[in-house]
Design a protein around this motif. Structure first.
Motif, mmCIF file in Angstrom:
data_model
loop_
_atom_site.group_PDB
_atom_site.id
_atom_site.type_symbol
_atom_site.label_atom_id
_atom_site.label_comp_id
_atom_site.label_asym_id
_atom_site.label_seq_id
_atom_site.Cartn_x
_atom_site.Cartn_y
_atom_site.Cartn_z
ATOM 1 N N MET A 1 -34.881 -12.589 79.652
ATOM 2 C CA MET A 1 -33.888 -11.569 79.883
ATOM 3 C C MET A 1 -32.550 -12.239 80.165
ATOM 4 O O MET A 1 -32.473 -13.163 80.960
ATOM 5 N N ILE A 2 -31.520 -11.794 79.500
ATOM 6 C CA ILE A 2 -30.189 -12.372 79.667
ATOM 7 C C ILE A 2 -29.493 -11.711 80.850
ATOM 8 O O ILE A 2 -29.489 -10.489 80.986
ATOM 9 N N ALA A 3 -28.902 -12.529 81.697
ATOM 10 C CA ALA A 3 -28.193 -12.032 82.876
ATOM 11 C C ALA A 3 -26.942 -11.257 82.466
ATOM 12 O O ALA A 3 -26.288 -11.604 81.485
ATOM 13 N N PRO A 4 -26.577 -10.224 83.233
ATOM 14 C CA PRO A 4 -25.368 -9.458 82.953
ATOM 15 C C PRO A 4 -24.106 -10.247 83.310
ATOM 16 O O PRO A 4 -24.182 -11.278 83.989
ATOM 17 N N PRO A 5 -22.940 -9.771 82.872
ATOM 18 C CA PRO A 5 -21.685 -10.500 83.065
ATOM 19 C C PRO A 5 -21.393 -10.903 84.500
ATOM 20 O O PRO A 5 -20.989 -12.038 84.759
ATOM 21 N N ASN A 6 -21.573 -9.997 85.462
ATOM 22 C CA ASN A 6 -21.253 -10.345 86.849
ATOM 23 C C ASN A 6 -22.157 -11.442 87.394
ATOM 24 O O ASN A 6 -21.739 -12.253 88.215
ATOM 25 N N VAL A 7 -23.384 -11.511 86.908
ATOM 26 C CA VAL A 7 -24.318 -12.535 87.358
ATOM 27 C C VAL A 7 -23.961 -13.887 86.738
ATOM 28 O O VAL A 7 -24.021 -14.919 87.406
ATOM 29 N N LEU A 8 -23.554 -13.886 85.483
ATOM 30 C CA LEU A 8 -23.101 -15.137 84.845
ATOM 31 C C LEU A 8 -21.872 -15.684 85.557
ATOM 32 O O LEU A 8 -21.762 -16.892 85.785
ATOM 33 N N ARG A 9 -20.954 -14.798 85.921
ATOM 34 C CA ARG A 9 -19.752 -15.233 86.653
ATOM 35 C C ARG A 9 -20.141 -15.808 88.013
ATOM 36 O O ARG A 9 -19.656 -16.870 88.420
ATOM 37 N N ALA A 10 -21.040 -15.129 88.729
ATOM 38 C CA ALA A 10 -21.486 -15.609 90.034
ATOM 39 C C ALA A 10 -22.186 -16.968 89.912
ATOM 40 O O ALA A 10 -21.998 -17.844 90.757
ATOM 41 N N LEU A 62 -32.822 -14.630 89.365
ATOM 42 C CA LEU A 62 -33.863 -13.730 89.841
ATOM 43 C C LEU A 62 -33.659 -12.380 89.169
ATOM 44 O O LEU A 62 -32.665 -11.702 89.407
ATOM 45 N N ARG A 63 -34.603 -12.007 88.327
ATOM 46 C CA ARG A 63 -34.499 -10.763 87.574
ATOM 47 C C ARG A 63 -34.727 -9.553 88.483
ATOM 48 O O ARG A 63 -35.396 -9.665 89.504
ATOM 49 N N TRP A 70 -30.092 -8.014 90.295
ATOM 50 C CA TRP A 70 -30.172 -9.436 90.008
ATOM 51 C C TRP A 70 -29.863 -10.253 91.256
ATOM 52 O O TRP A 70 -29.138 -9.810 92.143
ATOM 53 N N GLY A 71 -30.342 -11.477 91.265
ATOM 54 C CA GLY A 71 -30.031 -12.424 92.325
ATOM 55 C C GLY A 71 -29.978 -13.831 91.760
ATOM 56 O O GLY A 71 -30.414 -14.081 90.641
ATOM 57 N N LEU A 72 -29.410 -14.731 92.535
ATOM 58 C CA LEU A 72 -29.290 -16.133 92.137
ATOM 59 C C LEU A 72 -29.673 -17.015 93.312
ATOM 60 O O LEU A 72 -29.417 -16.673 94.459
ATOM 61 N N ILE A 73 -30.261 -18.153 93.001
ATOM 62 C CA ILE A 73 -30.505 -19.187 93.995
ATOM 63 C C ILE A 73 -29.933 -20.477 93.437
ATOM 64 O O ILE A 73 -30.169 -20.824 92.285
ATOM 65 N N VAL A 85 -27.325 -15.510 96.144
ATOM 66 C CA VAL A 85 -26.393 -14.419 95.882
ATOM 67 C C VAL A 85 -27.203 -13.275 95.320
ATOM 68 O O VAL A 85 -27.995 -13.457 94.406
ATOM 69 N N LYS A 86 -27.023 -12.096 95.881
ATOM 70 C CA LYS A 86 -27.659 -10.898 95.340
ATOM 71 C C LYS A 86 -26.611 -10.124 94.570
ATOM 72 O O LYS A 86 -25.509 -9.922 95.052
ATOM 73 N N CYS A 87 -26.943 -9.710 93.381
ATOM 74 C CA CYS A 87 -26.019 -8.981 92.525
ATOM 75 C C CYS A 87 -26.638 -7.635 92.176
ATOM 76 O O CYS A 87 -27.326 -7.502 91.181
ATOM 77 N N ALA A 88 -26.387 -6.647 93.009
ATOM 78 C CA ALA A 88 -26.989 -5.333 92.793
ATOM 79 C C ALA A 88 -26.324 -4.579 91.663
ATOM 80 O O ALA A 88 -26.951 -3.867 90.920
ATOM 81 N N SER A 89 -25.019 -4.730 91.532
ATOM 82 C CA SER A 89 -24.287 -4.073 90.458
ATOM 83 C C SER A 89 -23.059 -4.899 90.134
ATOM 84 O O SER A 89 -22.747 -5.852 90.831
ATOM 85 N N SER A 90 -22.338 -4.524 89.119
ATOM 86 C CA SER A 90 -21.150 -5.286 88.720
ATOM 87 C C SER A 90 -20.057 -5.207 89.774
ATOM 88 O O SER A 90 -19.168 -6.035 89.806
ATOM 89 N N ASP A 91 -20.121 -4.236 90.682
ATOM 90 C CA ASP A 91 -19.093 -4.085 91.716
ATOM 91 C C ASP A 91 -19.517 -4.677 93.046
ATOM 92 O O ASP A 91 -18.750 -4.691 93.984
#
Length: 97
Positions: A1-10, A62-63, A70-73, A85-91
């Motif tokens: 699964m490809i990460a969304p834009p805000n997750v790639l930026r993070a 983290l899918r 989304w989340g990142l470690i 970093v937890k990325c619940a939405s683009s905002d």
């Protein structure tokens, strides 16, 4: 699964590189990263290359699961205290220690 834009930026911010550095390392153009992070287009091939580069730098994507976004470690920032970093939405992007 490809990460969304805000997750790639993070992920880029966690790695601590500028767009031009990430572009060079991933083998894509800086403009592609700008477009990806802005969510202008679905650049699947460039997204995969970029996500693979971040993973090589220790980022774990983290899918979404069980209603969470989304989340990142960052496994390379500190083995004792990895940064997440937890990325619940683009905002909604925030760091946790």
């Amino acid at each position: 699964m490809i990460a969304p834009p805000n997750v790639l930026r993070a992920a880029r911010e966690l790695v601590g590189v500028k767009q031009v550095e990430a572009a060079e390392a991933a083998g894509i153009s800086r403009r592609s990263i700008q477009r990806l992070e802005a969510g202008e287009r679905d650049w699947a091939n460039a997204s995969v290359l970029l996500q693979t580069y971040y993973e090589s730098r220790g980022i774990v994507f983290l899918r979404p699961a069980e209603g969470n976004g989304w989340g990142l470690i960052d496994n390379k920032s500190s083995k004792e205290h990895p940064q997440t970093v937890k990325c619940a939405s683009s905002d909604n992007i925030h760091s946790e220690d």
